[in-house]
Design an enzyme around this catalytic site. Sequence first.
Site, PDB file in Angstrom:
ATOM      1  N   CYS A 136       0.836  -1.205   0.000  1.00  0.00           N
ATOM      2  CA  CYS A 136       0.000   0.000   0.000  1.00  0.00           C
ATOM      3  C   CYS A 136       0.869   1.252   0.000  1.00  0.00           C
ATOM      4  O   CYS A 136       1.368   1.688   1.051  1.00  0.00           O
ATOM      5  CB  CYS A 136      -0.919  -0.012   1.214  1.00  0.00           C
ATOM      6  N   CYS A 139      -0.375   4.157   2.099  1.00  0.00           N
ATOM      7  CA  CYS A 139      -0.199   3.983   3.547  1.00  0.00           C
ATOM      8  C   CYS A 139       1.259   4.202   3.945  1.00  0.00           C
ATOM      9  O   CYS A 139       1.538   4.792   4.981  1.00  0.00           O
ATOM     10  CB  CYS A 139      -0.595   2.568   3.990  1.00  0.00           C
ATOM     11  N   ASP A 140       2.187   3.685   3.146  1.00  0.00           N
ATOM     12  CA  ASP A 140       3.574   3.579   3.608  1.00  0.00           C
ATOM     13  C   ASP A 140       4.599   4.388   2.806  1.00  0.00           C
ATOM     14  O   ASP A 140       5.768   4.445   3.210  1.00  0.00           O
ATOM     15  CB  ASP A 140       4.004   2.092   3.582  1.00  0.00           C
TER      16      ASP A 140
END
Length: 316
Positions: A136, A139-140
């Site tokens: 992701c 997200c990261d």
Amino acid sequence: MSDTRHTRLLIIGSGPAGCTAGIYAARAMLEPILVQGGEPGGQLTITTEVENWPGDTEIQGPDLMARMEAHTRATGCRVMGDIIASLDLSKRPFTARGDSGTTYTCDAVVLATGARARWLGLPSEEMFKGFGVSACATCDGFFYRGQEIVVIGGGNTAVEEALFLTNFASGITLIHRRNELRAEKVLQQRLLNHEKIKPMWFHEVDEIIGSDMPPGVEAVRVKHTKTGKITEIPCKGVFVAIGHTPASDLVIDQVETHRGGYVVTRPGTTQTSVPGVFAAGDITDHIYRQAVTSAGMGCMAALDAERFLAEDACAL
Ligand code: FAD
Ligand code: NAP
């Protein structure tokens, strides 16, 4: 405390398929309950721009899903922050047990649990998940500011992830096992023209290399699919974007599935092999897998369920 709730229609999943089913079912006065699951809003909540949702030239995925949830609630559909842990389709009413301790019984059910990220299956990938290996980018990606990153895959997700990661990375290598991308042409063009992205064709990941103390990725070892030649690419982040697997674990032994777990529906309908059980969105669709097609199937599922429940009531 445990409690039991009965509904005529239970909808499992809160992505575009589940929300649309909720909107249509509530407007059909079925008083549905929708259970959101562990990812409220579904896959679009982990992406950034969505550019193919009709009516919005560009919208952030999480914003689109927040609007869909608000619309679903506004129709009167009850939205539950729960995860279904088990589902018994052997007799009616069907019974679903939630992680919260709530038991849901229902006369019909819409399966809209979508899909989840697929992994390469390497032990080293498992070892470094959360320590350099991710599925992701939204997200990261932030953790890899100024670092070299590797993205694996050749579909829309891989290309979008690579483009998004250019906001953070010093450079990105896109590793693909062929020399042709599946991604939409417009995305391919953006990727191939981007100065920070270097595609590496005909390569597969052999191993992810890193340290234990502290845990972190240092490189990936890749193999040429034709010559077998091994190359090591230094990097701090590895984003696996090789597609998604249908989230059908709840029903895998109870309804007919095919192609690795996609729920089979009767052509032109959302009816599964069990009467009263309908499936919509990525859980049943191995071809299109789009927000708009999932929403369309959510609509169909609610209409199919409404017809089923009406015929069922007549038969009593
Ligand atoms: P999902 O969105 O997968 O939602 C599944 C829902 O089921 C979730 O809410 C989850 O919490 C719930 N659930 C799962 N298990 C349980 C359980 N046990 N109990 C209760 N609930 C459960 N498509 C486009 O059209 N345009 C795009 O730009 C686009 N970008 C994308 C970007 C990325 C990074 C990804 C991964 C996908 C993208 N897609 C895009 C594809 C699109 O997101 C999917 O086709 C769509 O979200 C599928 O909708 P769905 O409702 O079937 O399932
Ligand atoms: P996908 O289209 O199935 O593509 C997966 C990619 O990963 C393919 O290029 C595949 O290679 C590669 N791959 C699969 N298994 C692999 C393995 N074990 N090792 C190495 N490579 C592997 O998946 P996706 O990109 O996640 O897209 C899923 C669906 O969501 C699609 O329908 C897509 O259109 C949709 N989506 C849409 C958008 C958008 O509209 N903007 C954005 C994201 C996703 P091969 O090509 O060789 O098979």
